[in-house]
Write an enzyme that holds these catalytic residues in place. Structure first.
Site, PDB file in Angstrom:
ATOM      1  N   HIS A  31      11.445   1.778  -4.572  1.00  0.00           N
ATOM      2  CA  HIS A  31      10.328   1.046  -3.950  1.00  0.00           C
ATOM      3  C   HIS A  31       9.783   0.019  -4.941  1.00  0.00           C
ATOM      4  O   HIS A  31       9.090   0.355  -5.904  1.00  0.00           O
ATOM      5  CB  HIS A  31       9.203   1.996  -3.521  1.00  0.00           C
ATOM      6  N   CYS A  32      10.134  -1.225  -4.707  1.00  0.00           N
ATOM      7  CA  CYS A  32       9.607  -2.315  -5.541  1.00  0.00           C
ATOM      8  C   CYS A  32       9.663  -3.583  -4.688  1.00  0.00           C
ATOM      9  O   CYS A  32      10.204  -3.571  -3.583  1.00  0.00           O
ATOM     10  CB  CYS A  32      10.428  -2.458  -6.822  1.00  0.00           C
ATOM     11  N   HIS A  33       9.044  -4.627  -5.196  1.00  0.00           N
ATOM     12  CA  HIS A  33       8.922  -5.863  -4.415  1.00  0.00           C
ATOM     13  C   HIS A  33       9.300  -7.077  -5.259  1.00  0.00           C
ATOM     14  O   HIS A  33       9.291  -7.009  -6.487  1.00  0.00           O
ATOM     15  CB  HIS A  33       7.463  -6.074  -3.975  1.00  0.00           C
ATOM     16  N   TYR A  49      -3.586 -11.075   1.323  1.00  0.00           N
ATOM     17  CA  TYR A  49      -3.836 -11.323  -0.097  1.00  0.00           C
ATOM     18  C   TYR A  49      -2.803 -12.318  -0.595  1.00  0.00           C
ATOM     19  O   TYR A  49      -1.744 -12.500   0.029  1.00  0.00           O
ATOM     20  CB  TYR A  49      -3.733 -10.026  -0.924  1.00  0.00           C
ATOM     21  N   THR A  77       3.779  -7.343   2.610  1.00  0.00           N
ATOM     22  CA  THR A  77       3.086  -8.015   3.714  1.00  0.00           C
ATOM     23  C   THR A  77       2.746  -9.467   3.398  1.00  0.00           C
ATOM     24  O   THR A  77       2.606 -10.265   4.315  1.00  0.00           O
ATOM     25  CB  THR A  77       1.792  -7.264   4.067  1.00  0.00           C
ATOM     26  N   TYR A 157       4.235   2.924   6.493  1.00  0.00           N
ATOM     27  CA  TYR A 157       3.157   2.964   5.490  1.00  0.00           C
ATOM     28  C   TYR A 157       1.838   3.155   6.232  1.00  0.00           C
ATOM     29  O   TYR A 157       1.484   2.340   7.087  1.00  0.00           O
ATOM     30  CB  TYR A 157       3.153   1.669   4.677  1.00  0.00           C
ATOM     31  N   HIS A 181       4.703   6.441  -0.176  1.00  0.00           N
ATOM     32  CA  HIS A 181       3.626   6.998  -1.002  1.00  0.00           C
ATOM     33  C   HIS A 181       2.994   8.263  -0.391  1.00  0.00           C
ATOM     34  O   HIS A 181       1.758   8.408  -0.384  1.00  0.00           O
ATOM     35  CB  HIS A 181       2.556   5.937  -1.275  1.00  0.00           C
ATOM     36  N   ASP A 257       6.996   0.756  -7.481  1.00  0.00           N
ATOM     37  CA  ASP A 257       6.077  -0.115  -6.741  1.00  0.00           C
ATOM     38  C   ASP A 257       5.758  -1.397  -7.516  1.00  0.00           C
ATOM     39  O   ASP A 257       4.804  -2.103  -7.174  1.00  0.00           O
ATOM     40  CB  ASP A 257       4.778   0.600  -6.341  1.00  0.00           C
ATOM     41  N   ASN A 262      -2.230  -5.504  -5.073  1.00  0.00           N
ATOM     42  CA  ASN A 262      -3.599  -5.083  -4.720  1.00  0.00           C
ATOM     43  C   ASN A 262      -4.247  -4.114  -5.685  1.00  0.00           C
ATOM     44  O   ASN A 262      -5.109  -3.350  -5.272  1.00  0.00           O
ATOM     45  CB  ASN A 262      -3.618  -4.420  -3.328  1.00  0.00           C
TER      46      ASN A 262
END
Ligand code: 0GY
Length: 316
Positions: A31-33, A49, A77, A157, A181, A257, A262
């Site tokens: 899980h990473c972006h 955001y 998102t 999520y 999570h 993550d 955020n």
């Protein structure tokens, strides 16, 4: 286009420590972006955001520094349903990244095929109100029906208090379902209390449900200890994550993550996050399932039974 990041947003941790925990060879950060860079891959107009940029090169450098072999990159998102940054990262990963995309109901079969060719293996449905506008359930169910024949799964999520309302929808999904999570438990509540028990029941009664035991830094009220102190970082999250790992060892995933969207109070050292793993998966067998066997089964099933370490990882 130049984007101003959201006020108060913390940049990701520069110069993360090298973890003391040595990851098993072939470990997957599941899980990473990637964020932008905004100049090349503009952020979505409907985003809640604006992040700081976090490029694929920076992600792959972190992967190598921490000792991971592979990444699963999840569409965030802030990019809406524009998956170009994700696809670009997958295509420049030498096959060492797979992805989870966001698509709308009007996605064409051709688009889905192109995403699959790039390495996408799932879609994400987000129910966290501060992150997305409401999408009707029938639209999401249509998408799930479209992606199921591709062998993809659905990542969900949501926050723990919303599980009762979402239960019927989640349990009707026709695919493997991966919860981000741990469904965001409130760790100030007891691990044996009714709220977390509902989540455990969700997994117990539905063998297609998996959980990421990730993001202690988001869930913790106790926070990190001094760097590499003997006490576990984010120790109040440990009983929740460990319960899931020990109860459902074949249906858990772990991810950093990075770059930690955020976060406004505290930005984790990703090396310290890796050192959290042996506290929640205390045996070598549990660690191997969590970090290698499970993510490989879900994202690289075609490599089953081969040498799964492509040269990354401290163990190579
Ligand atoms: C995460 C968590 C968050 C953000 C997103 O897609 C996103 O924007 O998932 C969050 O704010 O809790 O998993 O990245």
């Amino acid at each position: 286009m130049v984007f101003e990041k959201t006020p108060g947003w913390l940049d990701w941790y520069q110069g993360p420590s090298r973890p003391r925990f040595v990851l098993p060879p072939g470990s997957v950060d599941a899980h990473c972006h990637v964020f932008g860079p905004g100049e090349r891959f503009p952020y979505a107009p409907q985003r809640k955001y604006t992040p700081c940029d976090a490029s694929r090169e920076q992600l792959f450098a972190l992967r190598d520094h921490l000792g991971f072999a592979r990444n699963v990159i999840v569409q965030a998102t802030c990019h809406g349903a524009d998956n170009r940054a994700l696809v670009d990262a997958l295509e420049h990963s030498d096959g060492r990244a797979r992805g989870v995309a966001t698509v709308r109901r009007d996605v064409s079969d051709e688009d889905l095929r192109a995403l699959h060719a790039a390495g996408v293996r799932g879609v994400r449905f987000n129910f966290v109100r501060r992150l997305v506008d409401f999408t009707p359930r029938d639209e999401l169910m249509d998408i799930a029906a479209r992606i199921a024949p591709l062998g993809w799964h659905v990542v969900i999520y949501f926050e723990a208090v919303d599980l009762p309302e979402l239960w019927d929808f989640f349990t009707a999904l026709p695919t493997t379902v991966v919860v981000d999570h741990m469904g965001r438990p409130d760790v100030s509540k007891p691990v044996d209390g009714p709220e977390f028990e509902l989540f455990l029941r969700f997994m117990r009664e539905h063998a297609n449900v998996w959980s990421k035991v990730s993001c202690p830094e988001r869930l913790s009220l106790s926070g990190p200890p001094a760097l590499h102190a003997e006490q576990a970082a984010y120790r109040d999250v440990v009983p929740f994550a460990r319960r899931i790992v020990e109860t459902f060892p074949d249906r858990v995933l772990w991810g950093t993550d990075w770059p930690h969207p955020n976060l406004k109070d505290h930005m984790p050292d990703d090396g310290l996050l890796v050192d959290f793993i042996p506290h929640i998966a205390p045996t070598a067998q549990l660690q191997r399932k969590l970090l290698v066997d499970n993510p490989m089964r879900l994202y690289w099933p075609e490599l089953n039974g081969t040498d799964m370490n492509p040269g990354g990882g401290h163990g190579s």
